[in-house]
Design an enzyme around this catalytic site. Structure first.
Site, PDB file in Angstrom:
ATOM      1  N   SER A   1       0.878  -1.171   0.000  1.00 42.34           N
ATOM      2  CA  SER A   1       0.000   0.000   0.000  1.00 42.34           C
ATOM      3  C   SER A   1       0.912   1.215   0.000  1.00 42.34           C
ATOM      4  O   SER A   1       2.082   1.117   0.395  1.00 42.34           O
ATOM      5  CB  SER A   1      -0.837  -0.015   1.281  1.00 42.34           C
TER       6      SER A   1
ATOM      7  N   TYR B   1      -2.016  -1.807  11.138  1.00 43.14           N
ATOM      8  CA  TYR B   1      -2.122  -1.976   9.684  1.00 43.14           C
ATOM      9  C   TYR B   1      -0.844  -1.482   9.002  1.00 43.14           C
ATOM     10  O   TYR B   1      -0.222  -2.193   8.204  1.00 43.14           O
ATOM     11  CB  TYR B   1      -3.333  -1.207   9.136  1.00 43.14           C
TER      12      TYR B   1
HETATM   13  N1  LIG Z   1      -8.713  -0.531  -0.876  1.00 45.50           N
HETATM   14  C1  LIG Z   1      -7.689   0.270  -0.658  1.00 45.50           C
HETATM   15  O1  LIG Z   1      -7.834   1.502  -0.593  1.00 45.50           O
HETATM   16  C2  LIG Z   1      -6.296  -0.311  -0.527  1.00 45.50           C
HETATM   17  C3  LIG Z   1      -5.210   0.570  -0.602  1.00 45.50           C
HETATM   18  C4  LIG Z   1      -3.930   0.076  -0.474  1.00 45.50           C
HETATM   19  C5  LIG Z   1      -3.722  -1.272  -0.277  1.00 45.50           C
HETATM   20  N2  LIG Z   1      -4.792  -2.124  -0.197  1.00 45.50           N
HETATM   21  C6  LIG Z   1      -4.492  -3.541   0.025  1.00 45.50           C
HETATM   22  O2  LIG Z   1      -5.003  -4.277  -1.061  1.00 45.50           O
HETATM   23  C7  LIG Z   1      -5.281  -5.621  -0.652  1.00 45.50           C
HETATM   24  C8  LIG Z   1      -6.668  -6.020  -1.131  1.00 45.50           C
HETATM   25  O3  LIG Z   1      -7.618  -5.229  -0.454  1.00 45.50           O
HETATM   26  P1  LIG Z   1      -8.992  -4.729  -1.112  1.00 45.50           P
HETATM   27  O4  LIG Z   1      -8.933  -3.257  -1.145  1.00 45.50           O
HETATM   28  O5  LIG Z   1      -9.297  -5.465  -2.357  1.00 45.50           O
HETATM   29  O6  LIG Z   1      -9.984  -5.104   0.090  1.00 45.50           O
HETATM   30  P2  LIG Z   1     -11.237  -6.084   0.193  1.00 45.50           P
HETATM   31  O7  LIG Z   1     -12.220  -5.765  -0.883  1.00 45.50           O
HETATM   32  O8  LIG Z   1     -11.686  -5.972   1.610  1.00 45.50           O
HETATM   33  O9  LIG Z   1     -10.615  -7.522  -0.069  1.00 45.50           O
HETATM   34  C9  LIG Z   1      -9.783  -8.133   0.880  1.00 45.50           C
HETATM   35  C10 LIG Z   1      -9.618  -9.593   0.548  1.00 45.50           C
HETATM   36  O10 LIG Z   1      -8.742 -10.190   1.527  1.00 45.50           O
HETATM   37  C11 LIG Z   1      -9.319 -11.397   1.969  1.00 45.50           C
HETATM   38  N3  LIG Z   1      -8.924 -11.688   3.349  1.00 45.50           N
HETATM   39  C12 LIG Z   1      -9.015 -10.898   4.442  1.00 45.50           C
HETATM   40  N4  LIG Z   1      -8.617 -11.550   5.532  1.00 45.50           N
HETATM   41  C13 LIG Z   1      -8.246 -12.799   5.131  1.00 45.50           C
HETATM   42  C14 LIG Z   1      -7.749 -13.941   5.792  1.00 45.50           C
HETATM   43  N5  LIG Z   1      -7.559 -13.988   7.127  1.00 45.50           N
HETATM   44  N6  LIG Z   1      -7.467 -15.064   5.063  1.00 45.50           N
HETATM   45  C15 LIG Z   1      -7.665 -15.061   3.731  1.00 45.50           C
HETATM   46  N7  LIG Z   1      -8.136 -14.009   3.043  1.00 45.50           N
HETATM   47  C16 LIG Z   1      -8.432 -12.891   3.737  1.00 45.50           C
HETATM   48  C17 LIG Z   1     -10.831 -11.194   1.847  1.00 45.50           C
HETATM   49  O11 LIG Z   1     -11.456 -12.454   1.638  1.00 45.50           O
HETATM   50  P3  LIG Z   1     -12.342 -13.270   2.694  1.00 45.50           P
HETATM   51  O12 LIG Z   1     -12.895 -12.279   3.689  1.00 45.50           O
HETATM   52  O13 LIG Z   1     -13.388 -13.932   1.847  1.00 45.50           O
HETATM   53  O14 LIG Z   1     -11.367 -14.234   3.281  1.00 45.50           O
HETATM   54  C18 LIG Z   1     -10.926 -10.359   0.578  1.00 45.50           C
HETATM   55  O15 LIG Z   1     -10.988 -11.204  -0.559  1.00 45.50           O
HETATM   56  C19 LIG Z   1      -5.103  -5.637   0.873  1.00 45.50           C
HETATM   57  O16 LIG Z   1      -3.847  -6.189   1.202  1.00 45.50           O
HETATM   58  C20 LIG Z   1      -5.163  -4.156   1.242  1.00 45.50           C
HETATM   59  O17 LIG Z   1      -4.478  -3.881   2.442  1.00 45.50           O
HETATM   60  C21 LIG Z   1      -6.057  -1.675  -0.327  1.00 45.50           C
END
Ligand SMILES: NC(=O)c1ccc[n+]([C@@H]2O[C@H](COP(=O)([O-])OP(=O)(O)OC[C@H]3O[C@@H](n4cnc5c(N)ncnc54)[C@H](OP(=O)(O)O)[C@@H]3O)[C@@H](O)[C@H]2O)c1
Length: 273
Positions: free
Chosen positions: A130, A143
């Site tokens: 991130s 985080y």
């Molecule tokens: N959205 C943003 O603004 C942003 C910005 C920078 C970085 N990121 C990073 O991008 C990545 C993806 O996030 P996203 O934005 O797509 O969020 P999201 O829509 O909440 O998706 C998160 C995914 O992670 C999975 N997950 C969470 N806990 C888990 C666990 N214990 N075991 C296995 N899977 C798990 C969830 O699946 P289940 O709940 O079905 O297991 C879900 O598929 C993350 O690492 C996040 O920190 C996001």
């Protein structure tokens, strides 16, 4: 056929990445806890894997399926969530869960994938960190600790595995419209909404809750395209900042002193009202 494993595939960036890699001709294993949420990906041709990154047995079982398949060219470590709350308020059990999910689970998948990639003399590990792996905001201590850690882990790992023909790539998204911000603001209010940090916590939660509506945020497909591009590249960059004002945020972080950056983040939180 080249094979990829994408974690966090039930939503957001992971789901979009599975679709992008399927379009590029990969056999794609899509992994997450919520199998039902991945039914549309199965219909699109992905193979589903149940995976809970906080549970070692679940990680080993998922990788056993890939080992039986016999090949892994690309591991996209994307799964993660934002555990928010004032450091003083967050129980250590939740801090450990955040580290298990965002950091140790990712490292364990790398451990299990590397023997296969070394045997193939090729492979790419794509770690989604991130802009929060380089900048900070209040109430995000655990985080950001995990994201800073994945940045450092990825640099060390890149040097270790380069002699075996394996590359490690860091993806640094900005603000992306997914379920992430709702989960982060819920956890912030749960942990600190009614403590000494309450007023500031409510302010930041409002900012996170509104993040998906902001014109500065990007859809997850933007990040998925960057991941797919890095996977296709013969000589990928070590890092890709992508989407949601990532470049602007990292530029500001570079030119501002730590205290000036604190001030900026305070003003941004205050702007949420
Ligand atoms: N959205 C943003 O603004 C942003 C910005 C920078 C970085 N990121 C990073 O991008 C990545 C993806 O996030 P996203 O934005 O797509 O969020 P999201 O829509 O909440 O998706 C998160 C995914 O992670 C999975 N997950 C969470 N806990 C888990 C666990 N214990 N075991 C296995 N899977 C798990 C969830 O699946 P289940 O709940 O079905 O297991 C879900 O598929 C993350 O690492 C996040 O920190 C996001």
């Amino acid at each position: 056929m080249a094979t990829a494993l994408v974690t966090g595939a039930s939503s957001g960036i992971g789901e979009a990445t599975v679709r992008a890699l399927l379009a590029d001709g990969f056999t794609v294993y899509a992994a997450a806890r919520r199998l039902d949420r991945m039914a549309p990906l199965a219909a699109a041709g992905a193979k589903l894997l149940s995976l809970d990154l906080t549970d070692d047995a679940s990680i080993v079982a998922a990788m056993a399926t890939i080992q039986a398949h016999g090949r892994l060219d690309v591991l996209v470590n994307n799964a993660g969530y934002g555990s928010y709350g004032a450091l003083e308020d967050v129980p250590m059990a939740e801090a450990r869960r955040q580290c298990e999910g965002n950091l140790f689970g990712l490292a364990r998948l790398c451990q299990l994938a590397l023997p296969m990639m070394r045997a193939q003399k090729s492979g790419k590990i794509v770690n989604v960190t991130s802009v929060g792996g380089k900048m900070w905001e209040p109430f995000g201590a655990w985080y950001h600790a995990t994201k800073f850690a994945v940045e450092g882990l990825s640099d060390c790992l890149r040097m270790e595995v380069a002699p075996f023909g394996i590359d490690v790539i860091v993806i640094e998204p900005g603000a992306i419209r997914t379920e992430w911000s709702g989960i982060a603001s819920d956890s912030l209010l749960h942990m600190s909404g009614a403590t000494a940090y309450g007023p500031a916590a409510h302010q930041l939660a409002k900012l996170h809750a509104g993040a998906n509506a902001s014109r500065l945020s990007s859809p997850p497909e933007v990040v998925a395209r960057t991941i797919a591009k890095s996977v296709r590249a013969r000589h990928p960059r070590t890092r890709y900042a992508t989407g949601g004002s990532a470049h602007t945020i990292l530029f500001l972080r570079r030119i501002l002193s730590d205290r000036m950056f604190d001030g900026l983040m305070r003003r941004v939180a205050a702007s949420a009202g």
